[in-house]
Design an enzyme around this catalytic site. Structure first.
Site, PDB file in Angstrom:
ATOM      1  N   HIS A 148     -34.373 -11.113 -26.506  1.00 34.41           N
ATOM      2  CA  HIS A 148     -35.415 -11.142 -27.726  1.00 34.41           C
ATOM      3  C   HIS A 148     -35.253 -12.406 -28.324  1.00 34.41           C
ATOM      4  O   HIS A 148     -34.088 -13.003 -28.434  1.00 34.41           O
ATOM      5  CB  HIS A 148     -35.202  -9.980 -28.624  1.00 34.41           C
ATOM      6  CG  HIS A 148     -36.120  -9.877 -29.787  1.00 34.41           C
ATOM      7  ND1 HIS A 148     -36.302 -10.765 -30.691  1.00 34.41           N
ATOM      8  CD2 HIS A 148     -37.092  -8.993 -29.709  1.00 34.41           C
ATOM      9  CE1 HIS A 148     -37.230 -10.369 -31.406  1.00 34.41           C
ATOM     10  NE2 HIS A 148     -37.868  -9.543 -31.185  1.00 34.41           N
ATOM     11  N   ASP A 157     -35.278 -13.856 -31.364  1.00 38.29           N
ATOM     12  CA  ASP A 157     -34.468 -13.956 -32.440  1.00 38.29           C
ATOM     13  C   ASP A 157     -32.927 -13.746 -32.194  1.00 38.29           C
ATOM     14  O   ASP A 157     -32.196 -14.482 -32.716  1.00 38.29           O
ATOM     15  CB  ASP A 157     -34.868 -12.915 -33.444  1.00 38.29           C
ATOM     16  CG  ASP A 157     -35.992 -13.012 -33.864  1.00 38.29           C
ATOM     17  OD1 ASP A 157     -36.771 -14.141 -34.122  1.00 38.29           O
ATOM     18  OD2 ASP A 157     -36.982 -12.018 -34.497  1.00 38.29           O
ATOM     19  N   LYS A 158     -32.762 -12.876 -30.868  1.00 41.42           N
ATOM     20  CA  LYS A 158     -31.436 -12.788 -30.577  1.00 41.42           C
ATOM     21  C   LYS A 158     -30.996 -14.144 -29.760  1.00 41.42           C
ATOM     22  O   LYS A 158     -29.856 -14.317 -29.648  1.00 41.42           O
ATOM     23  CB  LYS A 158     -31.310 -11.622 -29.674  1.00 41.42           C
ATOM     24  CG  LYS A 158     -31.109 -10.254 -30.701  1.00 41.42           C
ATOM     25  CD  LYS A 158     -29.705 -10.345 -31.219  1.00 41.42           C
ATOM     26  CE  LYS A 158     -29.816  -9.931 -32.684  1.00 41.42           C
ATOM     27  NZ  LYS A 158     -28.795 -10.328 -33.431  1.00 41.42           N
ATOM     28  N   GLU A 174     -28.726 -23.227 -37.888  1.00 48.46           N
ATOM     29  CA  GLU A 174     -29.875 -22.483 -37.784  1.00 48.46           C
ATOM     30  C   GLU A 174     -30.721 -22.918 -36.240  1.00 48.46           C
ATOM     31  O   GLU A 174     -30.632 -24.112 -36.030  1.00 48.46           O
ATOM     32  CB  GLU A 174     -30.882 -22.461 -39.020  1.00 48.46           C
ATOM     33  CG  GLU A 174     -30.213 -22.159 -40.079  1.00 48.46           C
ATOM     34  CD  GLU A 174     -29.897 -20.895 -40.549  1.00 48.46           C
ATOM     35  OE1 GLU A 174     -30.357 -20.003 -39.669  1.00 48.46           O
ATOM     36  OE2 GLU A 174     -29.137 -20.607 -41.341  1.00 48.46           O
ATOM     37  N   GLU A 202     -25.892 -27.584 -41.260  1.00 45.21           N
ATOM     38  CA  GLU A 202     -24.587 -28.389 -41.772  1.00 45.21           C
ATOM     39  C   GLU A 202     -23.418 -27.909 -41.484  1.00 45.21           C
ATOM     40  O   GLU A 202     -22.854 -26.753 -41.237  1.00 45.21           O
ATOM     41  CB  GLU A 202     -24.518 -28.147 -43.458  1.00 45.21           C
ATOM     42  CG  GLU A 202     -25.786 -28.577 -44.090  1.00 45.21           C
ATOM     43  CD  GLU A 202     -25.373 -28.712 -45.772  1.00 45.21           C
ATOM     44  OE1 GLU A 202     -24.593 -27.915 -46.312  1.00 45.21           O
ATOM     45  OE2 GLU A 202     -25.941 -29.659 -46.563  1.00 45.21           O
ATOM     46  N   LYS A 229     -36.832  -4.161 -26.214  1.00 45.00           N
ATOM     47  CA  LYS A 229     -36.652  -3.606 -27.604  1.00 45.00           C
ATOM     48  C   LYS A 229     -36.406  -2.106 -27.247  1.00 45.00           C
ATOM     49  O   LYS A 229     -37.314  -1.473 -26.349  1.00 45.00           O
ATOM     50  CB  LYS A 229     -37.879  -3.893 -28.511  1.00 45.00           C
ATOM     51  CG  LYS A 229     -38.012  -5.404 -28.801  1.00 45.00           C
ATOM     52  CD  LYS A 229     -39.466  -5.493 -29.629  1.00 45.00           C
ATOM     53  CE  LYS A 229     -39.089  -5.166 -31.145  1.00 45.00           C
ATOM     54  NZ  LYS A 229     -40.012  -5.384 -32.091  1.00 45.00           N
ATOM     55  N   PHE A 235     -45.945  -6.315 -19.848  1.00 39.36           N
ATOM     56  CA  PHE A 235     -44.820  -7.108 -20.801  1.00 39.36           C
ATOM     57  C   PHE A 235     -44.285  -8.115 -19.479  1.00 39.36           C
ATOM     58  O   PHE A 235     -43.002  -8.053 -19.314  1.00 39.36           O
ATOM     59  CB  PHE A 235     -44.014  -5.926 -21.313  1.00 39.36           C
ATOM     60  CG  PHE A 235     -43.033  -6.730 -22.455  1.00 39.36           C
ATOM     61  CD1 PHE A 235     -43.120  -8.230 -22.711  1.00 39.36           C
ATOM     62  CD2 PHE A 235     -42.137  -6.161 -22.930  1.00 39.36           C
ATOM     63  CE1 PHE A 235     -42.196  -8.840 -23.498  1.00 39.36           C
ATOM     64  CE2 PHE A 235     -41.102  -6.658 -24.236  1.00 39.36           C
ATOM     65  CZ  PHE A 235     -41.453  -7.953 -24.230  1.00 39.36           C
ATOM     66  N   ASP A 292     -42.916 -15.441 -28.076  1.00 37.94           N
ATOM     67  CA  ASP A 292     -43.156 -15.199 -29.632  1.00 37.94           C
ATOM     68  C   ASP A 292     -41.634 -16.245 -30.202  1.00 37.94           C
ATOM     69  O   ASP A 292     -40.583 -16.053 -29.372  1.00 37.94           O
ATOM     70  CB  ASP A 292     -42.611 -13.922 -29.992  1.00 37.94           C
ATOM     71  CG  ASP A 292     -42.853 -13.668 -31.450  1.00 37.94           C
ATOM     72  OD1 ASP A 292     -43.217 -14.648 -31.894  1.00 37.94           O
ATOM     73  OD2 ASP A 292     -42.675 -12.407 -31.979  1.00 37.94           O
ATOM     74  N   ALA A 293     -41.971 -17.016 -31.059  1.00 35.80           N
ATOM     75  CA  ALA A 293     -40.751 -17.781 -31.557  1.00 35.80           C
ATOM     76  C   ALA A 293     -39.501 -16.947 -32.209  1.00 35.80           C
ATOM     77  O   ALA A 293     -39.648 -15.882 -32.497  1.00 35.80           O
ATOM     78  CB  ALA A 293     -41.328 -18.780 -32.511  1.00 35.80           C
ATOM     79  N   ARG A 317     -33.232 -13.326 -38.224  1.00 36.01           N
ATOM     80  CA  ARG A 317     -34.202 -12.363 -38.756  1.00 36.01           C
ATOM     81  C   ARG A 317     -33.963 -10.992 -38.077  1.00 36.01           C
ATOM     82  O   ARG A 317     -35.082 -10.095 -38.326  1.00 36.01           O
ATOM     83  CB  ARG A 317     -35.596 -12.872 -37.852  1.00 36.01           C
ATOM     84  CG  ARG A 317     -36.249 -14.152 -38.607  1.00 36.01           C
ATOM     85  CD  ARG A 317     -37.661 -14.193 -38.360  1.00 36.01           C
ATOM     86  NE  ARG A 317     -38.095 -14.170 -37.008  1.00 36.01           N
ATOM     87  CZ  ARG A 317     -39.114 -14.708 -36.440  1.00 36.01           C
ATOM     88  NH1 ARG A 317     -40.082 -15.196 -37.252  1.00 36.01           N
ATOM     89  NH2 ARG A 317     -39.266 -14.940 -35.038  1.00 36.01           N
ATOM     90  N   LYS A 318     -32.992 -10.330 -37.424  1.00 33.71           N
ATOM     91  CA  LYS A 318     -32.534  -9.301 -36.944  1.00 33.71           C
ATOM     92  C   LYS A 318     -31.550  -8.738 -37.879  1.00 33.71           C
ATOM     93  O   LYS A 318     -30.461  -7.911 -37.369  1.00 33.71           O
ATOM     94  CB  LYS A 318     -32.328  -8.966 -35.647  1.00 33.71           C
ATOM     95  CG  LYS A 318     -33.675  -9.280 -34.886  1.00 33.71           C
ATOM     96  CD  LYS A 318     -34.946  -8.292 -35.178  1.00 33.71           C
ATOM     97  CE  LYS A 318     -36.176  -8.558 -34.208  1.00 33.71           C
ATOM     98  NZ  LYS A 318     -36.983  -9.512 -35.130  1.00 33.71           N
ATOM     99  N   LYS A 368     -22.660 -18.896 -38.920  1.00 33.10           N
ATOM    100  CA  LYS A 368     -21.957 -19.101 -40.254  1.00 33.10           C
ATOM    101  C   LYS A 368     -20.579 -18.875 -39.895  1.00 33.10           C
ATOM    102  O   LYS A 368     -20.297 -18.092 -39.414  1.00 33.10           O
ATOM    103  CB  LYS A 368     -22.355 -18.055 -41.314  1.00 33.10           C
ATOM    104  CG  LYS A 368     -23.724 -18.163 -41.738  1.00 33.10           C
ATOM    105  CD  LYS A 368     -24.184 -17.041 -42.847  1.00 33.10           C
ATOM    106  CE  LYS A 368     -25.680 -17.421 -43.515  1.00 33.10           C
ATOM    107  NZ  LYS A 368     -26.121 -16.429 -44.363  1.00 33.10           N
ATOM    108  N   LYS A 374     -18.067 -18.226 -45.014  1.00 36.32           N
ATOM    109  CA  LYS A 374     -19.263 -17.607 -45.701  1.00 36.32           C
ATOM    110  C   LYS A 374     -19.177 -16.079 -45.906  1.00 36.32           C
ATOM    111  O   LYS A 374     -19.078 -15.397 -44.680  1.00 36.32           O
ATOM    112  CB  LYS A 374     -20.502 -18.067 -44.551  1.00 36.32           C
ATOM    113  CG  LYS A 374     -21.103 -19.501 -44.943  1.00 36.32           C
ATOM    114  CD  LYS A 374     -20.143 -20.215 -44.396  1.00 36.32           C
ATOM    115  CE  LYS A 374     -20.847 -21.920 -44.387  1.00 36.32           C
ATOM    116  NZ  LYS A 374     -19.759 -22.849 -43.648  1.00 36.32           N
ATOM    117  N   ASP A 429     -21.406 -13.983 -46.783  1.00 37.21           N
ATOM    118  CA  ASP A 429     -22.396 -13.216 -46.050  1.00 37.21           C
ATOM    119  C   ASP A 429     -21.682 -12.429 -44.578  1.00 37.21           C
ATOM    120  O   ASP A 429     -22.296 -11.236 -44.568  1.00 37.21           O
ATOM    121  CB  ASP A 429     -23.671 -14.084 -45.712  1.00 37.21           C
ATOM    122  CG  ASP A 429     -24.439 -14.395 -46.661  1.00 37.21           C
ATOM    123  OD1 ASP A 429     -24.492 -13.588 -47.778  1.00 37.21           O
ATOM    124  OD2 ASP A 429     -25.086 -15.297 -46.778  1.00 37.21           O
TER     125      ASP A 429
END
Length: 416
Positions: free
Chosen positions: A16, A18-19, A44, A57, A177, A256, A264-265, A270-271, A291, A295, A297
């Site tokens: 995917h 995003d992955k 990123e 960074e 998916k 598909f 798709d970008a 995002r997941k 990260k 961090k 998060d």
């Protein structure tokens, strides 16, 4: 708590878009940590048709010198890591190919202002890399102590990816998916009511179609794909949950073929619901991938999962949600909250007190330094976490130390 309801979670495959971005970002984290366990990374990634772009960074020995300049060969090493991730996933397609894609590197040295707040100095302990809230969760629905809907969604796609890589399902392509809907009664899954799988596929493994005098798709190949996916589902979801009433949606659009970053970008982070608990528990909002473990998060979400899992494994509750909060540059958490949703065998406030005691004894506290050293997070272990979930991975050893259940006896003793 409701006694009879439907609940749904989804997952996405390693291919995917995003992955793909998450895996690249975490591969960069691993690269820096492999050279310097104290490296700082906030990376990123953007993926789109024939292009990968990095920004963020970074700081770390072996990659950036003390003057903030890139070491010789560092850019080339990063580029090789990026291409190898894309190659490992399996992208050799028109529109996205590991060898031919254009790569841009916009990583730059970490802000001195952030470094000043985060680094330890004198009597100041290492501070949190940002403010924020983080959640951990566990439930006794599965052996992995994860929500069943998400656990099954991940494992369906993981099985399909393994078959694609081994050659057992050569008609599969990387992007996919899944989505699983279960009926719950008294907090336990009793039936799978609907299952959705959309997978990128080889040419002609689609529903036969005709448009403007041109046709495509092959009835036999389309049937082969559908039967394969049903078999993958049946290999993951317990037989007692499947029935003639289970509704299957397999490639419901019929075709598909164009997928991944060409279709798709993709962007890092995002997941986050796929990465955590599939919507069964709250999420603080911060993503994990890209990260380093200073961090919070990332590291605080890992340690709260670790503690919540041990609470459920100890039999202190059937489900447990934990929240912590931090301020940037401050080492100690500002708050700790426990909610067992009425399933606890002791009051939640007693569990909170036990967490403070056990965390101090076993980890040195819930500070960023205590978490990352106590769990051994300063290692290149993160790329593997970036697809098929960061939690519930109980068979993958040192790559997921937050999945251990070695706090059970300590928590029981602290409660008593």
């Amino acid at each position: 708590m409701r006694t009879d309801y439907l609940f749904t979670s989804e997952s996405v495959s390693e291919g995917h878009p995003d992955k793909v971005s998450d895996q690249i970002s975490d591969a960069i984290v691993d690269l820096f940590l492999s050279k310097d366990p104290e490296a700082r990374v906030a990376c990123e990634t953007l993926t789109t048709t024939d292009r990968v772009v990095l920004a963020g960074e970074v700081r770390g020995k072996g990659m950036i010198d003390t003057e903030g300049n890139w070491e010789p060969g560092a850019f080339e090493e990063i580029a090789n890591v990026v291409r190898n991730v894309v190659k490992d996933i399996g992208y050799e397609q028109t529109g996205f190919h590991w060898k031919n894609l254009k790569f841009e590197n916009h990583l730059h040295p970490q802000s001195a202002d952030i470094a000043q707040g985060v680094d330890s100095a004198g009597n100041k302990d290492e501070g949190a890399g940002d403010q924020g809230i983080m959640f951990g969760y566990a439930s006794d629905e599965t052996d992995d102590l994860m929500p069943a809907t998400l656990d099954y969604s991940h494992k369906i796609l993981h099985k399909m990816a393994a078959d694609r890589h081994s050659g057992a399902a050569p008609f599969l392509e990387p992007d996919a998916k899944s989505q699983v809907t279960l009926r719950y009664r008294n907090g336990k899954p009793v039936a799978a009511t609907a299952i959705v799988v959309s997978t990128q596929h080889a040419v002609d493994y689609c529903e036969p179609w005709q448009k403007d005098g041109k046709s495509g798709g092959d009835t036999a190949k389309y049937a082969e794909l559908r039967e394969y996916v049903k078999g993958a589902i049946a290999s993951v979801i317990p037989a007692e949950l499947l029935s003639d009433e289970t509704v299957y949606h397999i490639n419901p659009t019929g075709k598909f073929e164009i997928g991944g970053p060409d279709g798709d970008a993709g962007l890092t982070g995002r997941k986050i619901i796929v990465d955590t608990y599939g919507g069964a528990a709250p999420h603080g909002g911060g993503a994990f991938s890209g990260k380093d473990p200073t961090k919070v998060d990332r590291s605080a979400a890992y340690v709260t999962r670790y503690i919540a899992k041990n609470i459920v494994a100890a039999g202190l509750a059937r489900m447990c949600t934990i929240q912590v909060s931090y301020a940037i540059g401050v080492s100690e958490p500002l708050s700790l909250y426990v909610d067992t949703s009425g399933t606890g065998t002791v009051p939640d406030e007693k569990i909170e007190a036990a967490i403070w005691a056990v965390a101090k004894a076993r980890l040195g506290g819930l500070t960023p330094r205590g978490i990352r050293l106590g769990l051994g997070l300063n290692k290149p272990i993160y790329r593997r976490s970036a697809a098929y979930g960061h939690f519930g991975r109980t068979t993958e050893g040192d790559y997921f130390p937050w999945e251990r259940t070695d706090l059970v006896d300590d928590l029981k003793a602290a409660i008593n």
